[in-house]
Design a protein around this motif. Structure first.
Motif, PDB file in Angstrom:
ATOM      1  N   ASN A  41       1.066   4.063  -2.824  1.00  0.00           N
ATOM      2  CA  ASN A  41       0.690   5.441  -2.478  1.00  0.00           C
ATOM      3  C   ASN A  41       1.834   6.431  -2.730  1.00  0.00           C
ATOM      4  O   ASN A  41       1.591   7.628  -2.847  1.00  0.00           O
ATOM      5  CB  ASN A  41       0.225   5.528  -1.024  1.00  0.00           C
ATOM      6  N   ASP A  42       3.054   5.921  -2.819  1.00  0.00           N
ATOM      7  CA  ASP A  42       4.191   6.795  -3.115  1.00  0.00           C
ATOM      8  C   ASP A  42       4.237   7.194  -4.587  1.00  0.00           C
ATOM      9  O   ASP A  42       4.991   8.083  -4.962  1.00  0.00           O
ATOM     10  CB  ASP A  42       5.514   6.094  -2.770  1.00  0.00           C
ATOM     11  N   ALA A  57       0.841  -1.213   0.000  1.00  0.00           N
ATOM     12  CA  ALA A  57       0.000   0.000   0.000  1.00  0.00           C
ATOM     13  C   ALA A  57       0.868   1.252   0.000  1.00  0.00           C
ATOM     14  O   ALA A  57       0.604   2.210  -0.735  1.00  0.00           O
ATOM     15  CB  ALA A  57      -0.935  -0.019   1.204  1.00  0.00           C
ATOM     16  N   ARG A  96     -11.101   3.883  -5.564  1.00  0.00           N
ATOM     17  CA  ARG A  96     -10.385   3.440  -4.381  1.00  0.00           C
ATOM     18  C   ARG A  96      -9.626   2.154  -4.674  1.00  0.00           C
ATOM     19  O   ARG A  96     -10.006   1.370  -5.543  1.00  0.00           O
ATOM     20  CB  ARG A  96     -11.326   3.236  -3.196  1.00  0.00           C
ATOM     21  N   PRO A 101      -5.542   9.450 -10.297  1.00  0.00           N
ATOM     22  CA  PRO A 101      -4.986   9.272  -8.954  1.00  0.00           C
ATOM     23  C   PRO A 101      -5.937   8.503  -8.031  1.00  0.00           C
ATOM     24  O   PRO A 101      -7.152   8.542  -8.220  1.00  0.00           O
ATOM     25  CB  PRO A 101      -4.810  10.714  -8.462  1.00  0.00           C
ATOM     26  N   LEU A 102      -5.368   7.808  -7.069  1.00  0.00           N
ATOM     27  CA  LEU A 102      -6.193   7.092  -6.087  1.00  0.00           C
ATOM     28  C   LEU A 102      -5.358   6.779  -4.856  1.00  0.00           C
ATOM     29  O   LEU A 102      -4.139   6.854  -4.888  1.00  0.00           O
ATOM     30  CB  LEU A 102      -6.774   5.799  -6.665  1.00  0.00           C
ATOM     31  N   GLU A 103      -6.056   6.464  -3.768  1.00  0.00           N
ATOM     32  CA  GLU A 103      -5.413   6.084  -2.514  1.00  0.00           C
ATOM     33  C   GLU A 103      -5.602   4.592  -2.299  1.00  0.00           C
ATOM     34  O   GLU A 103      -6.675   4.048  -2.544  1.00  0.00           O
ATOM     35  CB  GLU A 103      -6.065   6.827  -1.339  1.00  0.00           C
ATOM     36  N   PHE A 104      -4.547   3.948  -1.828  1.00  0.00           N
ATOM     37  CA  PHE A 104      -4.632   2.529  -1.484  1.00  0.00           C
ATOM     38  C   PHE A 104      -4.684   2.376   0.029  1.00  0.00           C
ATOM     39  O   PHE A 104      -4.000   3.092   0.765  1.00  0.00           O
ATOM     40  CB  PHE A 104      -3.412   1.770  -2.027  1.00  0.00           C
ATOM     41  N   GLU A 105      -5.492   1.440   0.468  1.00  0.00           N
ATOM     42  CA  GLU A 105      -5.611   1.184   1.906  1.00  0.00           C
ATOM     43  C   GLU A 105      -5.501  -0.318   2.153  1.00  0.00           C
ATOM     44  O   GLU A 105      -6.142  -1.111   1.462  1.00  0.00           O
ATOM     45  CB  GLU A 105      -6.967   1.685   2.421  1.00  0.00           C
ATOM     46  N   THR A 161     -15.873   7.486  -5.625  1.00  0.00           N
ATOM     47  CA  THR A 161     -14.467   7.865  -5.679  1.00  0.00           C
ATOM     48  C   THR A 161     -13.626   6.613  -5.901  1.00  0.00           C
ATOM     49  O   THR A 161     -13.801   5.618  -5.200  1.00  0.00           O
ATOM     50  CB  THR A 161     -14.039   8.533  -4.351  1.00  0.00           C
ATOM     51  N   THR A 164       2.434   8.348  -8.232  1.00  0.00           N
ATOM     52  CA  THR A 164       1.270   9.096  -8.732  1.00  0.00           C
ATOM     53  C   THR A 164       0.725   8.397  -9.968  1.00  0.00           C
ATOM     54  O   THR A 164       1.333   8.444 -11.034  1.00  0.00           O
ATOM     55  CB  THR A 164       1.650  10.546  -9.079  1.00  0.00           C
TER      56      THR A 164
END
Lengths: 162, 125
Positions: free
Chosen positions: A17-18, A13, A45, A24-28, A43, A20
């Motif tokens: 996330n490092d 993750a 994800r 764009p998106l965020e990993f969790e 959104t 781009t």
């Protein structure tokens, strides 16, 4: 104390996330112990989920080898502007131009991790990628939602206690 | 030719709509919103698998809407998957998107005479 199964998931993750990506998106990192509501999926994800049954076998007389697997799941519910009518059909469908960037994104995610050591967990060796679905057709058809899934396998050696 | 039963049911539909109908707006991308009256006939919260153990929750809401009341561009039109129904519930505005389910279309006639649509939606906002 390092966690053989969770640390690589956090490192995957963090690694993703490092970078781009486009879009764009965020990993969790999650345990898949919760459900996302459809109305909250608008959104884009990314989830990094440890698969619940990692392989483990004796590597040498003095070490075990673990092969934890991780699902990377991308999801996005499309907006009305992403749908189009098709003459003669009683359904609107998602425009190919809306889906294509997400298919490319999934491949970018896979390429980003391929054959690399994780910056935050050098003990986990990337081993096998499996693209489970570049797009889950059923979700696209029924829910107008993109779902793409990659399953990665890592190998981690651990010495047995003396 | 409609049977006497069909005519009786059609007359009852008007009464049901008056008694149980709620005001909604019908939305389609590129069209002006259309006010309509809809009966909510089914509500269900379901958790469905997205992949393996990863799940999603879906709130299903099915409506009955008169065929004559489902209008865009000045005349009745068939509902399309992807259309949305906007409804105010307890003072809050929500949108529900027409979606097919596993084996059934997003909309179908609700009665033999084809006077009302049975519309399947899921909450999206």
């Amino acid at each position: 104390m390092p966690n053989l199964i969770i640390d690589p998931a956090d490192a995957i993750a963090a690694e993703l996330n490092d970078y781009t990506f486009t879009p764009p998106l965020e990993f969790e990192r999650t345990y898949a112990d919760w459900s996302i509501a459809l109305e909250n999926a608008s959104t884009l994800r990314g989830d990094v989920v440890p698969v619940q049954d990692p392989e483990c076998e004796l590597e040498t007389r003095g070490s075990l080898i673990y092969r934890p697997r991780y699902d990377i799941v991308l999801r996005k519910k499309f907006a009305p502007a992403d749908l189009e009518s098709v003459a003669g059909h009683n359904e609107r469908r998602v425009k190919k131009t809306a889906v294509d960037p997400l298919v490319n994104l999934l491949i970018d995610v896979n390429t980003r991790l391929a054959a690399r050591l994780l910056a935050n967990d050098q003990d986990a060796v990337w081993e096998v990628p499996q693209i489970v679905a570049v797009v889950v057709h059923k979700h696209l058809k029924q829910w107008h939602q993109y779902t793409g899934i990659i399953r990665l396998t890592y190998a981690i050696s651990q010495d047995l206690p003396a | 030719v409609p049977s006497p039963f069909d005519l009786d049911f059609a007359a009852a539909d008007v009464l049901f709509e008056e008694a149980f109908g709620v005001p909604v707006e019908i939305l389609r991308e590129g069209e002006s919103a259309t006010p309509a009256t809809a009966e909510v006939v089914m509500r269900e919260q379901a958790v469905v698998p997205a992949h393996d153990d990863l799940e999603q929750s879906h709130q299903t809401r099915d409506y009955l809407i008169a065929v004559a009341g489902y209008r865009f561009g000045g005349g009745p039109v068939p509902p399309l998957a992807g259309d949305r129904i906007r409804e105010t519930i307890n003072g809050a505005v929500y949108e529900f998107e027409l979606m097919r389910d596993e084996n059934r279309p997003a909309a179908e006639w609700a009665d033999p005479a084809g006077t009302r649509w049975l519309i399947r939606t899921k909450k999206v906002t």
